[in-house]
Every structure is written in C-alpha cells, then in structure tokens.
Design a protein around this motif. Sequence first.
Motif, PDB file in Angstrom:
ATOM      1  N   TYR A   3      -7.738  -3.058   2.458  1.00 34.34           N
ATOM      2  CA  TYR A   3      -7.744  -1.615   2.609  1.00 34.34           C
ATOM      3  C   TYR A   3      -6.751  -0.926   1.680  1.00 34.34           C
ATOM      4  O   TYR A   3      -5.591  -1.322   1.562  1.00 34.34           O
ATOM      5  N   THR A   4      -7.223   0.127   1.040  1.00 37.84           N
ATOM      6  CA  THR A   4      -6.325   1.076   0.399  1.00 37.84           C
ATOM      7  C   THR A   4      -5.790   1.995   1.499  1.00 37.84           C
ATOM      8  O   THR A   4      -6.515   2.369   2.422  1.00 37.84           O
ATOM      9  N   MET A   5      -4.525   2.356   1.403  1.00 38.47           N
ATOM     10  CA  MET A   5      -3.899   3.124   2.467  1.00 38.47           C
ATOM     11  C   MET A   5      -3.295   4.407   1.921  1.00 38.47           C
ATOM     12  O   MET A   5      -2.777   4.434   0.797  1.00 38.47           O
ATOM     13  N   GLY A   6      -3.375   5.439   2.723  1.00 36.14           N
ATOM     14  CA  GLY A   6      -2.780   6.711   2.323  1.00 36.14           C
ATOM     15  C   GLY A   6      -2.002   7.338   3.461  1.00 36.14           C
ATOM     16  O   GLY A   6      -2.216   7.015   4.631  1.00 36.14           O
TER      17      GLY A   6
ATOM     18  N   ALA B  49       0.860  10.499  -0.144  1.00 32.83           N
ATOM     19  CA  ALA B  49       0.997   9.315  -0.988  1.00 32.83           C
ATOM     20  C   ALA B  49      -0.134   8.352  -0.668  1.00 32.83           C
ATOM     21  O   ALA B  49      -0.746   8.437   0.395  1.00 32.83           O
ATOM     22  N   ALA B  50      -0.401   7.457  -1.598  1.00 31.94           N
ATOM     23  CA  ALA B  50      -1.431   6.450  -1.378  1.00 31.94           C
ATOM     24  C   ALA B  50      -1.060   5.194  -2.158  1.00 31.94           C
ATOM     25  O   ALA B  50      -0.320   5.252  -3.155  1.00 31.94           O
ATOM     26  N   ILE B  51      -1.609   4.060  -1.695  1.00 29.15           N
ATOM     27  CA  ILE B  51      -1.273   2.780  -2.323  1.00 29.15           C
ATOM     28  C   ILE B  51      -2.487   1.866  -2.257  1.00 29.15           C
ATOM     29  O   ILE B  51      -3.199   1.835  -1.247  1.00 29.15           O
TER      30      ILE B  51
ATOM     31  N   ARG C  43      -3.181  -4.079  -3.271  1.00 26.09           N
ATOM     32  CA  ARG C  43      -2.167  -5.006  -3.775  1.00 26.09           C
ATOM     33  C   ARG C  43      -0.775  -4.423  -3.783  1.00 26.09           C
ATOM     34  O   ARG C  43       0.204  -5.127  -3.955  1.00 26.09           O
ATOM     35  N   GLY C  44      -0.690  -3.105  -3.634  1.00 24.92           N
ATOM     36  CA  GLY C  44       0.608  -2.463  -3.746  1.00 24.92           C
ATOM     37  C   GLY C  44       1.034  -2.222  -5.171  1.00 24.92           C
ATOM     38  O   GLY C  44       2.204  -1.913  -5.435  1.00 24.92           O
ATOM     39  N   THR C  45       0.113  -2.332  -6.121  1.00 23.28           N
ATOM     40  CA  THR C  45       0.451  -2.219  -7.530  1.00 23.28           C
ATOM     41  C   THR C  45       0.161  -0.841  -8.115  1.00 23.28           C
ATOM     42  O   THR C  45       0.559  -0.533  -9.235  1.00 23.28           O
ATOM     43  N   ASN C  46      -0.547  -0.020  -7.373  1.00 18.96           N
ATOM     44  CA  ASN C  46      -0.918   1.310  -7.858  1.00 18.96           C
ATOM     45  C   ASN C  46      -0.629   2.314  -6.754  1.00 18.96           C
ATOM     46  O   ASN C  46      -1.076   2.140  -5.622  1.00 18.96           O
ATOM     47  N   THR C  47       0.125   3.350  -7.087  1.00 23.30           N
ATOM     48  CA  THR C  47       0.490   4.347  -6.088  1.00 23.30           C
ATOM     49  C   THR C  47       0.240   5.757  -6.608  1.00 23.30           C
ATOM     50  O   THR C  47       0.103   5.987  -7.817  1.00 23.30           O
ATOM     51  N   TYR C  48       0.181   6.668  -5.665  1.00 20.56           N
ATOM     52  CA  TYR C  48       0.043   8.097  -5.965  1.00 20.56           C
ATOM     53  C   TYR C  48       1.012   8.857  -5.077  1.00 20.56           C
ATOM     54  O   TYR C  48       1.209   8.503  -3.901  1.00 20.56           O
TER      55      TYR C  48
ATOM     56  N   ILE D 286       6.001   4.944  -0.868  1.00 22.26           N
ATOM     57  CA  ILE D 286       4.985   4.280  -0.060  1.00 22.26           C
ATOM     58  C   ILE D 286       5.010   2.788  -0.379  1.00 22.26           C
ATOM     59  O   ILE D 286       5.225   2.392  -1.532  1.00 22.26           O
ATOM     60  N   SER D 287       4.814   1.978   0.644  1.00 20.90           N
ATOM     61  CA  SER D 287       4.789   0.528   0.448  1.00 20.90           C
ATOM     62  C   SER D 287       3.934  -0.101   1.539  1.00 20.90           C
ATOM     63  O   SER D 287       3.483   0.587   2.461  1.00 20.90           O
ATOM     64  N   ARG D 288       3.726  -1.394   1.424  1.00 15.25           N
ATOM     65  CA  ARG D 288       2.925  -2.087   2.437  1.00 15.25           C
ATOM     66  C   ARG D 288       3.338  -3.541   2.483  1.00 15.25           C
ATOM     67  O   ARG D 288       3.820  -4.103   1.494  1.00 15.25           O
TER      68      ARG D 288
END
Length: 127
Positions: free
Chosen positions: A32-35, A49-51, A54-59, A70-72
Amino acid sequence: QVQLVESGGGLVQAGGSQRLSCAASGRTFSRYTMGWFRQAPGKERETVAAINWRGTNTYYVDSVKGRFTISRDNAKNTGYLQMNSLKPEDTAVYYCAAVENFPSLRVPTQRDEYDDWGQGTQVTVSS
C-alpha cells in the motif's frame, strides 16, 4: 481492504512536536501507498504527505515542508507522521489513507486516489 487506525493526536503548544501513527491491519501493508490528510473546521480536506510502499518516494504539501516527515515501518504495519515546529494553523483532524498497488511511479496526492481511510485523530496547536 485494509483497516487503518490513527493515534498520537492531542493538544500541543506552538513550536512543539507530535508524532502520529497509523496502524494497518487486514491486508499486506507493504503493498500500500500511504498518505496523510488533514481537515480543519470549515475547510476542505487537504493532502499533507504521502509515501510509496518502499518508502523511497515522498510528497509534502508546501506548508509542511521542512517541518513534517512521513515514514513507514512495513514490518510493523505502521505509518508515521512526525510533526515538528507546529503552528496553530496545523490544527485539524488528521487522517491516514492507503491505496493498494498504486499503478504509477508517482505518489498519489488526491483524495480520490485513495481507497481506505482511518477515522482521524485531532491535533490542536495552541498559540
């Protein structure tokens, strides 16, 4: 669908910090992508924010850049929003949201791109 439960909200003074958590259950969270979104009284719900999975791309929305992170942790099925240097205008109900197998390299930033939502947690920043 995945079930999402936010926690960590509350009252904090301006300039302080707070960390929100979003616990996921029911499905494989790592797909899942999370926001994180927020909604203040009388205002539209906005993306914070969104991630990606993989946690490699954020907004980040411009108003929180440099203050929020933002992290996961996929092993714990949990996402986080670390909020520093909080301002009264950050006061809102904060929601986490998720979408499974988002079919793009970009991170989704629109409400209608997310399928699953938590119930929200109130964050109040006093001046």
